[in-house]
Motif scaffolding. Structure first.
Motif, PDB file in Angstrom:
ATOM      1  N   ALA A 141      26.674  49.842  46.034  1.00 52.88           N
ATOM      2  CA  ALA A 141      27.994  49.240  45.873  1.00 52.88           C
ATOM      3  C   ALA A 141      28.656  49.953  44.692  1.00 52.88           C
ATOM      4  CB  ALA A 141      27.871  47.747  45.616  1.00 52.88           C
ATOM      5  N   ASP A 142      29.497  50.931  44.994  1.00 52.73           N
ATOM      6  CA  ASP A 142      30.138  51.735  43.944  1.00 52.73           C
ATOM      7  C   ASP A 142      31.376  50.968  43.491  1.00 52.73           C
ATOM      8  OD1 ASP A 142      30.665  53.760  42.211  1.00 52.73           O
ATOM      9  OD2 ASP A 142      31.110  55.276  43.732  1.00 52.73           O
ATOM     10  N   THR A 143      31.157  50.097  42.513  1.00 52.94           N
ATOM     11  CA  THR A 143      32.068  48.992  42.245  1.00 52.94           C
ATOM     12  C   THR A 143      33.488  49.422  41.935  1.00 52.94           C
ATOM     13  OG1 THR A 143      30.195  47.696  41.439  1.00 52.94           O
ATOM     14  CG2 THR A 143      32.385  46.948  40.806  1.00 52.94           C
ATOM     15  N   GLU A 144      33.684  50.297  40.960  1.00 56.73           N
ATOM     16  CA  GLU A 144      35.040  50.663  40.573  1.00 56.73           C
ATOM     17  C   GLU A 144      35.646  51.748  41.463  1.00 56.73           C
ATOM     18  OE1 GLU A 144      37.230  49.182  38.411  1.00 56.73           O
ATOM     19  OE2 GLU A 144      35.673  47.659  38.584  1.00 56.73           O
ATOM     20  N   ASN A 145      34.848  52.279  42.391  1.00 52.45           N
ATOM     21  CA  ASN A 145      35.411  53.117  43.447  1.00 52.45           C
ATOM     22  C   ASN A 145      35.773  52.280  44.665  1.00 52.45           C
ATOM     23  OD1 ASN A 145      35.639  55.800  42.541  1.00 52.45           O
ATOM     24  ND2 ASN A 145      33.424  56.124  42.756  1.00 52.45           N
ATOM     25  N   HIS A 146      35.439  50.988  44.632  1.00 52.50           N
ATOM     26  CA  HIS A 146      35.747  50.084  45.742  1.00 52.50           C
ATOM     27  C   HIS A 146      35.257  50.684  47.053  1.00 52.50           C
ATOM     28  CE1 HIS A 146      38.214  48.427  42.584  1.00 52.50           C
ATOM     29  NE2 HIS A 146      38.852  49.582  42.492  1.00 52.50           N
ATOM     30  N   ASN A 163      37.508  54.234  50.031  1.00 56.80           N
ATOM     31  CA  ASN A 163      37.887  55.571  49.568  1.00 56.80           C
ATOM     32  C   ASN A 163      38.390  55.603  48.133  1.00 56.80           C
ATOM     33  OD1 ASN A 163      40.392  54.401  49.731  1.00 56.80           O
ATOM     34  ND2 ASN A 163      41.352  56.064  50.894  1.00 56.80           N
ATOM     35  N   GLY A 164      38.104  54.565  47.363  1.00 54.14           N
ATOM     36  CA  GLY A 164      38.560  54.540  45.982  1.00 54.14           C
ATOM     37  C   GLY A 164      39.765  53.667  45.757  1.00 54.14           C
ATOM     38  N   ALA A 165      40.429  53.245  46.823  1.00 47.75           N
ATOM     39  CA  ALA A 165      41.625  52.416  46.689  1.00 47.75           C
ATOM     40  C   ALA A 165      41.271  50.940  46.858  1.00 47.75           C
ATOM     41  CB  ALA A 165      42.662  52.826  47.726  1.00 47.75           C
ATOM     42  N   ILE A 166      41.887  50.093  46.043  1.00 47.09           N
ATOM     43  CA  ILE A 166      41.693  48.648  46.170  1.00 47.09           C
ATOM     44  C   ILE A 166      42.392  48.148  47.423  1.00 47.09           C
ATOM     45  CG2 ILE A 166      42.293  46.412  45.149  1.00 47.09           C
ATOM     46  CD1 ILE A 166      42.011  47.719  42.402  1.00 47.09           C
ATOM     47  N   GLY A 167      41.717  47.243  48.140  1.00 47.99           N
ATOM     48  CA  GLY A 167      42.351  46.643  49.311  1.00 47.99           C
ATOM     49  C   GLY A 167      41.419  45.668  49.990  1.00 47.99           C
ATOM     50  N   SER A 168      41.876  45.127  51.087  1.00 44.57           N
ATOM     51  CA  SER A 168      41.068  44.230  51.913  1.00 44.57           C
ATOM     52  C   SER A 168      41.429  44.522  53.356  1.00 44.57           C
ATOM     53  CB  SER A 168      41.348  42.769  51.560  1.00 44.57           C
ATOM     54  OG  SER A 168      40.580  41.909  52.378  1.00 44.57           O
ATOM     55  N   LYS A 169      40.621  45.372  53.973  1.00 39.91           N
ATOM     56  CA  LYS A 169      40.952  45.804  55.323  1.00 39.91           C
ATOM     57  C   LYS A 169      39.684  46.040  56.119  1.00 39.91           C
ATOM     58  CE  LYS A 169      43.480  49.431  57.840  1.00 39.91           C
ATOM     59  NZ  LYS A 169      44.243  50.701  57.701  1.00 39.91           N
ATOM     60  N   ASP A 170      39.615  45.477  57.303  1.00 37.89           N
ATOM     61  CA  ASP A 170      38.519  45.716  58.226  1.00 37.89           C
ATOM     62  C   ASP A 170      38.851  46.913  59.116  1.00 37.89           C
ATOM     63  OD1 ASP A 170      37.044  43.598  57.264  1.00 37.89           O
ATOM     64  OD2 ASP A 170      37.726  42.184  58.792  1.00 37.89           O
ATOM     65  N   GLU A 175      38.538  53.711  57.094  1.00 40.00           N
ATOM     66  CA  GLU A 175      39.815  53.053  56.838  1.00 40.00           C
ATOM     67  C   GLU A 175      39.646  51.732  56.103  1.00 40.00           C
ATOM     68  OE1 GLU A 175      41.407  52.594  60.697  1.00 40.00           O
ATOM     69  OE2 GLU A 175      41.660  54.744  61.062  1.00 40.00           O
ATOM     70  N   ALA A 176      38.423  51.243  55.994  1.00 42.80           N
ATOM     71  CA  ALA A 176      38.175  49.945  55.372  1.00 42.80           C
ATOM     72  C   ALA A 176      38.489  49.990  53.883  1.00 42.80           C
ATOM     73  CB  ALA A 176      36.730  49.520  55.589  1.00 42.80           C
ATOM     74  N   ARG A 177      38.833  48.825  53.343  1.00 39.59           N
ATOM     75  CA  ARG A 177      39.139  48.724  51.918  1.00 39.59           C
ATOM     76  C   ARG A 177      38.373  47.539  51.313  1.00 39.59           C
ATOM     77  NH1 ARG A 177      40.413  52.891  53.255  1.00 39.59           N
ATOM     78  NH2 ARG A 177      42.427  53.969  53.109  1.00 39.59           N
ATOM     79  N   PHE A 178      37.916  47.733  50.068  1.00 41.78           N
ATOM     80  CA  PHE A 178      37.176  46.719  49.339  1.00 41.78           C
ATOM     81  C   PHE A 178      37.826  46.523  47.969  1.00 41.78           C
ATOM     82  CE2 PHE A 178      34.358  49.039  52.160  1.00 41.78           C
ATOM     83  CZ  PHE A 178      33.630  48.036  52.792  1.00 41.78           C
ATOM     84  N   TYR A 179      37.369  45.487  47.272  1.00 42.53           N
ATOM     85  CA  TYR A 179      37.876  45.226  45.930  1.00 42.53           C
ATOM     86  C   TYR A 179      36.702  44.805  45.044  1.00 42.53           C
ATOM     87  CZ  TYR A 179      41.079  43.382  42.297  1.00 42.53           C
ATOM     88  OH  TYR A 179      41.763  43.130  41.130  1.00 42.53           O
ATOM     89  N   HIS A 180      36.220  45.737  44.253  1.00 39.76           N
ATOM     90  CA  HIS A 180      35.163  45.484  43.259  1.00 39.76           C
ATOM     91  C   HIS A 180      33.885  44.958  43.914  1.00 39.76           C
ATOM     92  CE1 HIS A 180      34.330  45.158  38.913  1.00 39.76           C
ATOM     93  NE2 HIS A 180      33.608  44.100  39.192  1.00 39.76           N
ATOM     94  N   PRO A 181      33.344  45.645  44.908  1.00 36.15           N
ATOM     95  CA  PRO A 181      32.089  45.178  45.517  1.00 36.15           C
ATOM     96  C   PRO A 181      30.934  45.318  44.527  1.00 36.15           C
ATOM     97  CG  PRO A 181      32.615  47.370  46.309  1.00 36.15           C
ATOM     98  CD  PRO A 181      33.797  46.926  45.493  1.00 36.15           C
ATOM     99  N   LEU A 182      30.113  44.268  44.433  1.00 37.24           N
ATOM    100  CA  LEU A 182      29.050  44.274  43.426  1.00 37.24           C
ATOM    101  C   LEU A 182      27.647  44.365  43.994  1.00 37.24           C
ATOM    102  CD1 LEU A 182      30.216  41.797  40.644  1.00 37.24           C
ATOM    103  CD2 LEU A 182      29.548  44.180  40.354  1.00 37.24           C
ATOM    104  N   ASP A 183      27.453  44.126  45.281  1.00 31.36           N
ATOM    105  CA  ASP A 183      26.091  44.207  45.804  1.00 31.36           C
ATOM    106  C   ASP A 183      26.109  44.527  47.281  1.00 31.36           C
ATOM    107  OD1 ASP A 183      23.361  44.275  45.534  1.00 31.36           O
ATOM    108  OD2 ASP A 183      23.068  42.109  45.443  1.00 31.36           O
ATOM    109  N   VAL A 184      24.940  45.028  47.741  1.00 27.16           N
ATOM    110  CA  VAL A 184      24.741  45.348  49.157  1.00 27.16           C
ATOM    111  C   VAL A 184      23.354  44.884  49.573  1.00 27.16           C
ATOM    112  CG1 VAL A 184      26.322  47.312  49.329  1.00 27.16           C
ATOM    113  CG2 VAL A 184      23.992  47.673  48.484  1.00 27.16           C
ATOM    114  N   ALA A 185      23.186  44.653  50.865  1.00 22.56           N
ATOM    115  CA  ALA A 185      21.884  44.347  51.451  1.00 22.56           C
ATOM    116  C   ALA A 185      21.849  44.997  52.828  1.00 22.56           C
ATOM    117  CB  ALA A 185      21.671  42.841  51.562  1.00 22.56           C
TER     118      ALA A 185
END
Length: 526
Positions: A141-146, A163-170, A175-185
Motif C-alpha cells: 500500500a504505497d500510501t502517499e502515492n495513493h 497512479n499517484g493522484a488522489i481519488g475514489s474510482k472503481d 484507471e482506479a483511484r485511492f486516497y491514502h491506502p494504508l494496508d493490503v491483504a
C-alpha cells in the motif's frame, strides 16, 4: 482528510525454546493467554535514531517503520519515511529490497516519488501495509502515492492500481483511484483487498478490476476552515457498511477479513460467505460520528475484557495467530492486544505509557506500535514506529538443559541460583535460605541478638524466625511489614519466602510448573 487520526498518530512521534505454564484450573484461556505472564520484549533491529543505515541489530536505523510481513524466516518492513522496503534476517541484519533516495526535503528527509523498476530505480512515497501472494510476490500500500504496488521475486517494482493522484474510482486497475491506502491483504487465489483509509472504504482488486466494499462517506465536517468528508459507522450488508479510516487488514483461515476500523475504535469482520460486516471488538467510547456531532472520530480509550466492551485507541495493524486469535497493534495505547473467543487481553506494553527499554512485556513498552506479524512458536514481531525499532515479543526462554527435578529450581533472569539447601514449599509458598536470595539481590546479611538483618544501602530488613512481622527501614524511617508466609529455621538455616524479597526488589516473579522453578526477572533488561 488531512487531519486524519492515522496521520496524527504517526506525526506525534529468533524463536527460542520456551516453557509453557499450566492454565488455571477450569480456565479456557488460549495458548497465548497462558503465556502472557512470561512474555518479554526484545529489540531485533533499530537503534532508535531517525535515520537510514543498514546493519545488524542496533547498528541499523529506521524512520518510522510502520508495517511488517513475515517471509521465510525473515521480516520485511515498510520503512515509511525512509521511502524503502527493507528486510531483516533472523540474525537482525538488514538490507533494502526496493526504494531509493532521489531527493531530500526538510530536515534531510528522503522525498517520496513514483517510479517503477528494480532496486536503485524504484521509488516509493511513504509505503505502508504489506502482503504476499502464494507465488512469493509482495504487495505494498504505497500510501502517499495513493497506489498499490507489486514487488516480484526478481526485485521488480510495478504499479498495479492507482497512479499517484488522489481519488475514489472503481474500474480497471490503471484507471482506479485511492486516497491514502494504508494496508493490503491477499487471498490464496490472488484477490487483493485494500484499506482505502481516507476514502473510508475497503477496495477489492480482482482480475484487473477495482470495486468497493462499503458505502463511501457522506458526512461532512468543518476542518481547517473547509468542509471535508469524514467516515461513519454501520454494520450489516456489505454494500451498506460504513467505516471510519480503516487502516489494518488480516485474512483468517476462512478467507474472511478482519479490519481495524481506526476512526471508530473498533475491530470489524467481513464475512464474504454471509455478505455482512459485523463488529467483533470495541464499542462506543465518547462521541460517536454519524449522529450530528462534528467530531471526526470516536474517542479512544483502553479496556480489556468482553470484546463488545473492550476499548481501543487508534488500532492499526492486525495478524491472525495459529490458534485463530487476532493480534492488534493498538497504536495510541502503545500496546499489543489479543482478541480470542470474544475476549480482549493485553499481551505486551504498558497502556497509556510509551516505553523503549526491553524487558518483561507487561513492564516495558512501545511508542505507537503500528503493525504486528505472527512468527509462530508463540512469538510475534512489532513495528514500533515511534521508537524506530522492530521488536520481538516471545515467552521467557529456559536455560539450556533445565528439566524438572526432585528439588525446586531457582532462576534469576537466565541464570540458575545455586544453593546447598533445597527450597521448601509450605502453604503454597516457596522458602529459601536467607543468604541464597538476599545476596543475589545485593544485600549483606548480619545476625544480631537472634534476629537477621539484611542491608543494602539505606534499606534494611530485620527478620525474626516464626514472626509474621518484619521491620523495614529506609532513609531513617521504619515500618512493620506483614509477611504472608512466616520465616522458620531448618537445619540451622533461616528460610524466608522468596516472593516477598524478590518483589520488594521490584523483580517479576513467576512459578514455572512444567519444570518446577521459581523465576525472578528484572522487569527491564540492561
Amino acid at each position: 482528510m488531512k487531519n486524519s487520526l492515522i496521520m496524527a498518530a504517526l506525526g506525534s512521534a529468533l524463536l527460542l525454546t520456551t516453557v509453557e505454564p499450566a492454565a488455571a484450573a477450569g480456565a479456557s484461556a488460549s495458548a497465548l493467554e497462558t503465556k502472557k505472564s512470561l512474555y518479554e520484549i526484545h529489540t531485533l533491529a533499530g537503534s532508535g535514531e531517525y535515520a537510514y543505515r543498514e546493519g545488524k541489530g542496533s547498528e541499523a536505523t529506521f524512520n518510522q517503520p510502520t508495517s511488517l510481513l513475515a517471509v521465510s524466516g525473515s521480516l520485511v518492513l515498510a520503512d515509511t519515511h525512509n521511502q524503502r522496503i527493507r528486510t531483516i534476517a533472523a540474525d537482525g541484519a538488514t538490507s533494502t529490497l526496493a526504494g531509493t533516495d532521489w531527493a531530500s526535503g526538510d530536515w534531510d528527509l528522503a522525498l517520496g516519488g513514483l517510479n517503477d523498476g528494480k532496486i536503485g530505480e524504484s521509488v516509493l512515497n511513504e509505503p505502508g501495509g504489506l502482503a504476499a501472494d502464494a507465488n512469493g510476490n509482495m504487495y505494498i500500500a504505497d500510501t502517499e502515492n495513493h497506489a498499490i504496488r507489486k514487488l516480484d521475486r526478481a526485485g521488480m517494482l510495478t504499479t498495479i492500481a492507482g497512479n499517484g493522484a488522489i481519488g475514489s474510482k472503481d474500474g480497471q486497475s490503471a484507471e482506479a483511484r485511492f486516497y491514502h491506502p494504508l494496508d493490503v491483504a491477499v487471498t490464496a487465489d490472488g484477490i487483493i483487498y485494500v484499506a482505502d483509509t481516507l476514502n473510508h472504504v475497503i477496495r477489492k482488486i480482482e482480475a484487473g478490476k477495482v470495486s468497493t466494499i462499503g458505502t463511501p462517506p457522506e458526512r461532512a465536517i468543518l476542518s481547517a476552515e473547509e468542509a471535508e468528508l469524514a467516515g461513519n459507522f454501520a454494520d450489516g450488508p456489505l454494500a451498506g457498511a460504513k467505516f471510519n479510516e480503516p487502516s489494518g487488514l488480516a485474512l483468517d483461515a476462512k478467507g474472511n477479513l478482519f479490519v481495524s476500523d481506526t476512526g471508530n475504535q473498533r475491530i470489524r469482520y467481513i464475512d464474504f460467505g454471509q455478505g455482512v460486516v459485523t463488529t467483533v471488538a470495541g464499542g462506543r467510547t465518547g462521541l460517536f460520528p454519524g449522529y450530528g456531532e462534528e467530531e471526526a472520530y470516536v474517542t479512544g480509550d483502553y479496556a480489556d475484557g468482553v470484546a463488545a466492551e473492550a476499548k481501543f485507541n487508534a488500532p492499526r495493524g492486525l495478524a491472525v495467530t495459529s490458534e485463530g486469535g487476532l493480534l492488534i497493534a493498538d497504536s495510541l495505547n502503545h500496546a499489543i492486544r489479543y482478541l480470542k473467543d470474544g475476549v480482549v487481553t493485553t499481551l505486551a506494553g504498558t497502556p497509556g505509557d510509551t516505553g523503549r527499554v526491553d524487558g518483561v512485556a507487561s513492564a516495558s513498552g512501545f511508542n505507537k506500535p503500528t503493525d504486528v506479524a505472527w512468527l509462530g512458536g508463540d512469538s510475534f514481531a512489532v513495528a514500533d514506529a515511534g521508537n524506530n525499532r522492530i521488536g520481538i515479543v516471545r515467552p521467557y526462554a529456559l536455560p539450556a538443559g533445565l528439566k524438572k527435578a526432585e528439588t525446586i529450581h531457582l532462576l534469576l533472569d537466565r541464570q540458575r541460583i545455586a544453593t546447598d539447601a533445597a527450597p521448601v514449599v509450605m502453604n503454597a509458598a516457596t522458602f529459601v535460605p536467607v543468604r541464597v536470595i538476599t545476596e543475589q539481590l545485593g544485600f549483606t546479611v548480619q545476625y544480631r541478638e537472634g534476629k537477621t538483618v539484611l542491608t543494602r544501602g539505606e534499606l534494611s530488613y530485620t527478620v525474626t524466625a516464626k514472626a509474621a512481622l518484619i521491620a523495614k527501614s529506609e532513609a531513617g524511617k521504619t515500618q512493620n511489614v506483614k509477611l504472608s508466609a512466616v520465616p522458620f529455621y531448618k537445619e540451622g538455616r533461616l528460610f524466608v519466602p522468596v516472593r516477598f524479597f524478590a518483589e520488594e526488589a521490584e523483580l517479576d516473579v513467576q512459578w514455572l510448573s512444567d519444570v518446577g522453578a521459581v523465576l525472578m526477572r528484572h522487569k527491564q533488561f540492561s
